[in-house]
Scaffold this motif. Structure first.
Motif, PDB file in Angstrom:
ATOM      1  N   THR A 107      14.782   7.788   7.137  1.00  0.00           N
ATOM      2  CA  THR A 107      14.027   7.681   8.127  1.00  0.00           C
ATOM      3  C   THR A 107      13.087   6.410   8.376  1.00  0.00           C
ATOM      4  O   THR A 107      12.257   6.538   9.063  1.00  0.00           O
ATOM      5  N   HIS A 108      13.434   5.297   7.681  1.00  0.00           N
ATOM      6  CA  HIS A 108      12.395   4.084   7.817  1.00  0.00           C
ATOM      7  C   HIS A 108      12.402   3.607   9.075  1.00  0.00           C
ATOM      8  O   HIS A 108      11.163   3.076   9.403  1.00  0.00           O
TER       9      HIS A 108
ATOM     10  N   GLN B  45       0.729  -1.174   0.115  1.00  0.00           N
ATOM     11  CA  GLN B  45       0.064  -0.005  -0.196  1.00  0.00           C
ATOM     12  C   GLN B  45       0.884   1.253   0.073  1.00  0.00           C
ATOM     13  O   GLN B  45       0.364   2.460  -0.474  1.00  0.00           O
ATOM     14  N   HIS B  46       2.201   1.380   0.685  1.00  0.00           N
ATOM     15  CA  HIS B  46       2.833   2.386   0.499  1.00  0.00           C
ATOM     16  C   HIS B  46       4.082   2.258  -0.387  1.00  0.00           C
ATOM     17  O   HIS B  46       5.055   2.886  -0.096  1.00  0.00           O
ATOM     18  N   ASN B  47       4.052   1.525  -1.266  1.00  0.00           N
ATOM     19  CA  ASN B  47       4.831   1.366  -2.295  1.00  0.00           C
ATOM     20  C   ASN B  47       6.323   1.083  -1.827  1.00  0.00           C
ATOM     21  O   ASN B  47       7.540   1.801  -1.980  1.00  0.00           O
TER      22      ASN B  47
ATOM     23  N   ASN C  15       9.300  -2.847  -3.404  1.00  0.00           N
ATOM     24  CA  ASN C  15      10.259  -2.824  -4.408  1.00  0.00           C
ATOM     25  C   ASN C  15      11.144  -1.609  -4.244  1.00  0.00           C
ATOM     26  O   ASN C  15      10.940  -0.553  -3.902  1.00  0.00           O
ATOM     27  N   SER C  16      12.407  -1.867  -4.643  1.00  0.00           N
ATOM     28  CA  SER C  16      13.352  -1.018  -4.345  1.00  0.00           C
ATOM     29  C   SER C  16      13.177   0.184  -5.221  1.00  0.00           C
ATOM     30  O   SER C  16      12.893   0.014  -6.645  1.00  0.00           O
ATOM     31  N   PRO C  17      13.278   1.464  -5.044  1.00  0.00           N
ATOM     32  CA  PRO C  17      13.003   2.546  -5.883  1.00  0.00           C
ATOM     33  C   PRO C  17      14.223   2.727  -6.855  1.00  0.00           C
ATOM     34  O   PRO C  17      14.239   3.669  -7.791  1.00  0.00           O
TER      35      PRO C  17
ATOM     36  N   THR D  50       9.180   3.098   1.888  1.00  0.00           N
ATOM     37  CA  THR D  50       8.254   3.654   0.959  1.00  0.00           C
ATOM     38  C   THR D  50       9.239   3.668  -0.419  1.00  0.00           C
ATOM     39  O   THR D  50      10.308   3.067  -0.389  1.00  0.00           O
ATOM     40  N   ASP D  51       8.893   4.558  -1.119  1.00  0.00           N
ATOM     41  CA  ASP D  51       9.436   4.738  -2.375  1.00  0.00           C
ATOM     42  C   ASP D  51      10.381   6.122  -2.491  1.00  0.00           C
ATOM     43  O   ASP D  51      10.857   6.356  -3.331  1.00  0.00           O
TER      44      ASP D  51
END
Length: 214
Positions: free
Chosen positions: A79-80, A19-21, A24-26, A73-74
Motif C-alpha cells: 500500500t506504499h 524516519q520511517h525506516n 533500505n529494503s526489509p 517503510t519496513d
C-alpha cells in the motif's frame, strides 16, 4: 543547472524515508537496495524519456517522481502508493503548492503502482512516463548485478546456480510493457544486454556438456 525545488524535495524525501525506516529494503537478501537511490534513478529516467516531449507537464511529472515512493517503510509496502500520496499531500500543504499542481501530482503518485494503466487509453502521458521510468530501473545490467548480489547474500554454492537464477529473473522472457517509442527502445536494449550476458555465461560454464552428467 540543478533545480533547487527538486533538490529540496529530495532532501525531504530522504529524511522522511529515514524516519520511517523506508530507505533500505526489509528483505535480508537485498540490503544493497536503497529506495532513495531508486528514486533518484527513476527521476533521471524521467528526464531522459521526457527530454523531447513538448506537450506534458514536466513539473508535475518530476515532482510526482520524487515523491512516488516516499511512503515505503519496513513493512506492508503493498500500500506504499497510498501512503506516498498522503505524505506528499501533507508536504504540499506546508509548502502552499498550487492546487492544480498538487492534484496532478497526487493522482500520479496514487496510481503509479497500477502498471495495467500503461495500456489504458485515458492514462495521462505524464503517468505513463512515470510508470515506464519506474519499470526501467534495475533492469538489464543492473538486473544482473541484483541477481548476483542476491545470490551472494543467499550463499549460493555454484556459478551454475547463478546462471539459472539469471535465466529465471533478469533474463526471463516477458513482453515489452513500454508505451512510448523511446522507452520501448530502452527496454529492448536492456533485455538484449541480459540475454547476451546469459548466453556468454552459459558458454563459459559449459552448460549442457555431457561431462557434467556423470
Amino acid at each position: 543547472m540543478i533545480n533547487e525545488a527538486y533538490k529540496n524535495y529530495l532532501i525531504y524525501v530522504r529524511e522522511y524515508l529515514t524516519q520511517h525506516n523506508g530507505i533500505n529494503s526489509p528483505n535480508p537478501l537485498h540490503p544493497f537496495r536503497s529506495r532513495f537511490h531508486h528514486t533518484i534513478r527513476v527521476l533521471h529516467w524521467c528526464f531522459r524519456l521526457s527530454e523531447e516531449e513538448t506537450d506534458i507537464d514536466k513539473e508535475a511529472l518530476y515532482t510526482a517522481t520524487i515523491f512516488h515512493d516516499i511512503g515505503y517503510t519496513d513493512r506492508n509496502n503493498e500500500t506504499h502508493a497510498k501512503r506516498s500520496c498522503q505524505a506528499f499531500l501533507e508536504y504540499a500543504r506546508t509548502q502552499h503548492m498550487a492546487p492544480e499542481l498538487v492534484e496532478k501530482v497526487a493522482d500520479m503518485i496514487a496510481k503509479h503502482s497500477d502498471k495495467g494503466l500503461l495500456k489504458e487509453p485515458d492514462t495521462s502521458k505524464e503517468l505513463i512516463l512515470l510508470m515506464e521510468a519506474d519499470l526501467l530501473d534495475e533492469e538489464g545490467a543492473m538486473g544482473i548485478v541484483w541477481d548476483c548480489m542476491t545470490l551472494g547474500n543467499a550463499h549460493t554454492n555454484s556459478y551454475g546456480n547463478a546462471y539459472y537464477h539469471i535465466m529465471e529473473s533478469s533474463n526471463k522472457p516477458e513482453p515489452n510493457p513500454m508505451v512510448t517509442p523511446k522507452a520501448i527502445k530502452y527496454w529492448e536494449k536492456k533485455k538484449q544486454i541480459a540475454a547476451e550476458f546469459a548466453e556468454e555465461l552459459k558458454k563459459d560454464l559449459m552448460i549442457g556438456s555431457e561431462y557434467f552428467d556423470f
